[in-house]
Write an enzyme that holds these catalytic residues in place. Structure first.
Site, short mmCIF file in Angstrom:
data_model
loop_
_atom_site.label_atom_id
_atom_site.label_comp_id
_atom_site.label_asym_id
_atom_site.label_seq_id
_atom_site.Cartn_x
_atom_site.Cartn_y
_atom_site.Cartn_z
N ASP A 3 -1.50 6.73 6.51
CA ASP A 3 -2.56 5.84 6.04
C ASP A 3 -2.83 4.86 7.18
O ASP A 3 -2.01 3.99 7.45
CB ASP A 3 -2.10 5.11 4.78
N TRP A 37 0.83 -1.21 0.00
CA TRP A 37 0.00 0.00 0.00
C TRP A 37 0.86 1.26 0.00
O TRP A 37 0.57 2.22 -0.71
CB TRP A 37 -0.99 -0.01 1.17
N LYS A 86 -12.32 -1.69 7.58
CA LYS A 86 -11.71 -2.61 8.54
C LYS A 86 -12.27 -2.28 9.95
O LYS A 86 -13.16 -2.97 10.42
CB LYS A 86 -10.19 -2.50 8.52
#
Lengths: 355, 355
Positions: B167, B100, B191
């Site tokens: 992030d 990511w 999540k």
């Protein structure tokens, strides 16, 4: 009994709510919620596949068309479209028919020259301009098929040889037309297709990749096509609600069938408005929208009283957009004919008492 | 009994599913679905307000912080962050700790110079780099707090005087920390916060408006702030699910309480892995993630057999990401301790039979 005339997010079929509600507790009898399954599972892949193939089938799309379900609403497409398509050398042509078209134009100007071929701003967007000409060298011609706020609608596809791009957010799948004539169609789902938070984008491969600017992956339609509309985690539940709504539309007969119902609903509403001097439709007769009927009353106190009467009778979303005032009755695909009967009965009764 | 170890979209609290399911049939006893109400209604405004204020409260945010719920997932933030913050003269600094972070770096490079201060790519991202220095002239320093795919996690906030951007998609609200030290935090909700299709962005006003490039309205954080996170139709239902999940987190004691539970779950899982030679955790001990435990087995046939055993016992999402292989057990906030007990019992049993 509640009647939902909201302009968007707006009414969806009752059976869609029922199925969506069940899927949140137990999706596909997996013992899991639709909200907690991975998007790379077979279970969700089937949802995405079916949503795409139902869109193809209901719109009768050619094999060359790509169907994507992307994050965001039409406002994201306002800049994503020119980012992908607006060649700085050729510019783009836009029709200005309402607040959404105006916003699309503003965003397109960030990416190059924009020619506004015509505008109905002079009369508060109460009509659709006609007799304009579309430049034959522009990258594409963009217009809004239905103006949600002002209540006007294009009833024919403009003639041009350059790629047609349309924002169909508020009337997609409501009327039968040759959807293959468009190089790119986009629509925020929250009116006729599903829940807020997803865009349907239908595009030709061949119009893509012609601009020189570098695109972020998430903004590049080609990346989404390559990844089957799952470049990243899609808005899973919103796509699922689209699939359910598309299933419902197919079951009741598809676009041709819903068009008949939409015409019947709009006829009843506009006929009633035309018969009652108390109410004044704001849009030119030939440009009236089948989806959003906008009208005012001469007397502000009566407007308040009518709004209160609607509220007392379980009618939601009747108040007009702040930029237009008055009233707006939205009659999207899922709105039952009975709701239009209810509001027109109320209008007649109100006119009798106050006319 | 089903156990959901999905890496995202992932498990949410049962009561969230229950309430969300009910709201799809009848929201706030309005007789309308949450999917069909306008986002400008008082009813939805309350949802947005509560989601924002719960985020503030649970993260103990200073008054100067802005909380936004935006369309898209973290992948959208990968380019929206540099678009808003990366000054071409000063560039930006990034830490490369996993797939990511790598994607975030790729997108940032579209907007200017990016200095990668350190990377753990040399060992397949199986550790968190240490001892690197952060340039003091960069626009910001960006890192990923938890690497969902590789199973590593930053256990301290890096020291620097330049704006910190993180992030936090896969570990936000899981561990108590000083969230005010960040100039900008973003997290895809699917999540620990809610359903897929919405991003939480927490930002300081003062870092915005310093770049010269023109931003599309939907990409400009300042526009979203000005419009109370409703610049356009927000992903209504996804925001609602966030609000419910944040309510649940507050009710069970907030971030400090969930941290204890998360530590207890992770301790049980990693202790079991460390005790069973059959399983090999892939991440350096000090960098192991409390959210995603990644491990392999030496024997590919045994891996298949273990996966089949998990499946037969109602365990979902155990298979590792295709880039790492092996297994991944995700233990987000809503995962009950009992699910970790179940999978560790299964591991011990499997090791006894096959060790």
């Amino acid at each position: 009994m509640v009647h939902n005339f909201n302009a968007g997010p707006s009414i969806l079929p009752k059976e869609v709510f029922q199925e969506a509600s069940e899927a949140i507790l137990n999706f596909n009898n997996m013992g899991l919620s639709i909200l907690e399954i991975g998007h790379r599972t077979d279970a969700f892949q089937s949802v995405m596949d079916e949503a795409q193939s139902l869109t193809r089938e209901l719109m009768n799309l050619n094999a060359g068309k790509e169907v994507l379900f992307l994050h965001g609403g039409a406002s994201t497409q306002f800049f994503q479209v020119p980012m992908n398509l607006l060649d700085e050398k050729s510019g783009a042509a836009y029709l200005d028919c309402g607040v959404w078209g105006t916003k699309a134009i503003k965003e397109a100007k960030l990416y190059g020259n924009v020619e506004v071929v015509a505008s109905s701003k002079d009369r508060n967007y109460s009509y659709i301009p006609k007799g304009y000409s579309i430049p034959d060298k522009a990258s594409y011609f963009h217009y809004t098929t239905n103006n949600t706020v002002e209540g006007s609608q294009m009833h024919a596809i403009p003639e041009t040889d350059i790629p047609l791009v349309a924002d169909m957010s508020s009337d997609i799948l409501s009327t039968d037309m040759d959807f293959n004539r468009f190089a790119l169609i986009y629509a925020g789902a929250q009116k006729n297709i599903g829940a807020a938070g997803v865009n349907v984008v239908i595009t030709d491969q061949e119009i893509l990749g012609k601009v020189s600017r570098k695109l972020p992956a998430m903004m590049d339609y080609r990346e989404h096509i390559k990844n089957g509309s799952m470049l990243n985690t899609p808005p899973v539940f919103a796509v699922y609600v689209c699939m359910l709504t598309l299933r419902w539309l197919k079951k009741i007969g598809g676009v041709k069938a819903i068009q008949k119902l939409n015409e019947k609903k709009a006829a009843l509403l506009y006929d009633t408005l035309d018969q009652l001097p108390l109410f004044t439709p704001t849009v030119a007769k030939e440009d009236r929208s089948l989806m959003n009927a906008v009208f005012t009353m001469a007397d502000a106190d009566l407007e308040k009283a009518f709004l209160a009467t609607c509220k007392a009778n379980g009618m939601y979303g009747v108040k007009g957009h702040r930029s237009v005032g008055g009233f707006r009755i939205s009659m999207y695909n899922a709105l039952p004919y009975e709701s239009v009967e209810a509001v027109t009965d109320l209008m007649k009764d109100f006119a009798n008492k106050n006319g």
